[in-house]
Enzyme design. Structure first.
Site, short mmCIF file in Angstrom:
data_model
loop_
_atom_site.label_atom_id
_atom_site.label_comp_id
_atom_site.label_asym_id
_atom_site.label_seq_id
_atom_site.Cartn_x
_atom_site.Cartn_y
_atom_site.Cartn_z
CE LYS A 1 23.44 19.70 2.27
NZ LYS A 1 23.31 18.06 2.34
CD GLU B 1 37.91 25.39 0.28
OE1 GLU B 1 37.61 25.15 0.53
OE2 GLU B 1 38.39 26.26 0.98
#
Lengths: 335, 158
Positions: A288, A292
């Site tokens: 993934k 952030e």
């Protein structure tokens, strides 16, 4: 006057990438005449490790040593298109494109090797050390360098591949308003301990403990590096950083590092991180993204810990001593 | 009117012309081509320009080039011995202590000044030594660990 300890928890579900009318990334892979591979990419490495992960993905897919893969992110103007290094999308979006490009290049590599060895390409495999060999008959082998030489100078073939990954535009359902802008989410839970000084209003973060579910961790060193850096950034967002401390009044805005405060090395608490790997179905080898999301959970966790410590809820970032003391005054005054 | 300035840069005698009030950082980067000290804030608050002057860390963005006359200047470019990295550089790599890398030259030079002076520093002393260097990426912990690791490796060599 005393110092009060408190604990706060926060959880985050973080969408990987974004979608403003589709989220595409493109990659190109080609072999040089010496059998080394170049991945041309516009997904910029700004320290997060895009180049390292690209090398890993290309080498794994091609079946060649990682030393034989070079990544060229030299020019995002003339390189294959990428939406950019943001939204935690690099590994997922660009990574998928790299894998696709490497797969196509590998097909050509095996075709040329099959012609040279006079076998069916389906009977060939790479040994991961720079050789193509016949399955079950490893003595019948050619170095990748020899295959590349044959492709260039004898067969007139380009050992190369194109990779494209697109998360298509997500339309809003007119009946429900629902949309599906992203395809996968990463998850985390964080526990933060703080100490709040009710005389100075100062908040000190004592410890951060977190579990991150990020799909397959392609490079555990890079993952931990980003998560620790992100914990610092989260503390900084929560307690220090602002360009307009009295927004909308522009007064007292910082103009340099003397006024724009951030936690220094002495302000940093121990950070303990647990990585949980649940491979994403559509990620490159299950990866993934974490870029952030790692800076987000410290903020609500610290707010919750402050409330736990002194019983006041601070709702505007950063949680400065001034805001803490004003909130304590209001609480004492019964407001 | 330009003036001449000469000093030792990473063990080699160098000379350059400098404008009045030109900083050591500017002379290093623009006149001598050593771009390893970084030009960050240019006002002495970020530490990216840190070099050693006679072994002491200085902010080369604030120091006038004249102040280096006849003295010994060290930058991160001079740290490796040919292809062999300095233990600090190795430890920074092994501990993932750099991300964007912009603060790294200054961090390493601040750390070198510490380890030259105090080969066996405590964690607090490491923190103190790099407290003038701003890092935006790492959260400092890997840098602190790398410096402590380099100290251990240097001690093992002695």
């Amino acid at each position: 006057m005393a110092k009060h300890r408190g604990r706060g928890v926060a959880s985050v579900n973080y969408p990987i990438g974004m979608n403003l009318g589709g989220d595409p990334s493109q990659a190109l892979v080609h072999a040089t005449p010496t059998g080394k591979f170049v991945v041309t990419l516009s997904s910029i490495d700004l320290g997060q490790g895009m180049k390292s992960v690209t090398r890993q993905l290309a080498a794994e897919t091609l079946g060649v040593p990682i030393e034989d893969v070079h990544v060229d992110t030299g020019d995002s103007d003339t390189g294959p298109h990428c939406m950019g290094s943001f939204a935690s999308r690099g590994t997922h979006r660009a990574g998928n494109a790299v894998v696709a490009a490497a797969r196509e290049a590998k097909e050509v590599l095996l075709e040329v090797a099959a012609e040279e060895l006079e076998v069916d390409p389906r009977d060939l495999e790479l040994d991961g050390r720079g050789n193509v060999r016949v399955k079950g008959a490893p003595a019948r082998a050619l170095s990748v360098r020899d295959v590349a030489q044959a492709a260039h100078f004898k067969r007139g073939k380009s050992i190369s591949g194109r990779g494209m990954f697109l998360v298509p535009p997500s339309d809003v359902d007119p009946d429900t308003g629902a949309m599906r802008p992203v395809t996968t989410y990463a998850h985390a839970c964080m526990i933060v301990d703080v100490e709040v000084d009710d005389e100075t209003g100062e908040v000190r973060v004592l410890s951060i403990k977190a579990a991150y579910e990020i799909g397959r961790a392609l490079n555990i060193g890079l993952v931990e590096q980003q998560l620790v850096g992100g914990a610092w950034m989260g503390i900084s967002h929560a307690l220090f950083e602002t360009v307009e401390p009295y927004y909308p009044d522009r007064a007292h805005g910082p103009t340099d590092f003397n006024g724009y405060l951030m936690p220094g090395p002495g302000d940093m608490c121990p950070v303990e991180i647990e990585i949980i790997e649940r491979p994403a179905l559509d990620g490159p080898y299950g990866a993934k993204g974490i870029g952030e999301m790692c800076a987000t959970p410290p903020i609500p966790a610290i707010a919750n810990a402050i409330e736990d410590a002194i019983g006041v809820r601070i709702t505007e970032m950063p949680f400065t001593p001034e805001k803490i003391l004003r909130a304590l005054d209001a609480k004492r005054a019964g407001r | 009117m330009v003036t001449a300035v000469s000093f030792t840069l990473n063990g080699t005698a160098v000379a350059a012309v400098a404008e009045p009030a030109e900083t050591l950082l500017s002379v290093l980067r623009h006149r001598l081509g050593d771009t390893s000290p970084k030009a960050g804030c240019l006002q002495g608050t970020c530490g990216a320009c840190t070099v050693l002057l006679d072994g002491e860390p200085v902010l080369s963005c604030l120091l006038l080039a004249d102040a280096a006359e006849g003295r010994r200047v060290e930058t991160v470019r001079g740290l490796a011995d040919g292809p062999t990295l300095h233990p600090l550089q190795e430890a920074f790599m092994d501990r993932f202590a750099a991300q964007c890398g912009f603060c790294t030259p200054g961090m390493i030079m601040a750390a070198k000044a510490l380890l030259d002076r105090n080969p066996n520093p405590t964690r607090e002393e490491v923190i103190e030594a790099i407290s003038g260097n701003v890092c935006r990426c790492t959260g400092y912990l890997p840098i602190i660990e790398a410096i402590l690791e380099a100290a251990r490796r240097l001690a093992a060599r002695r």
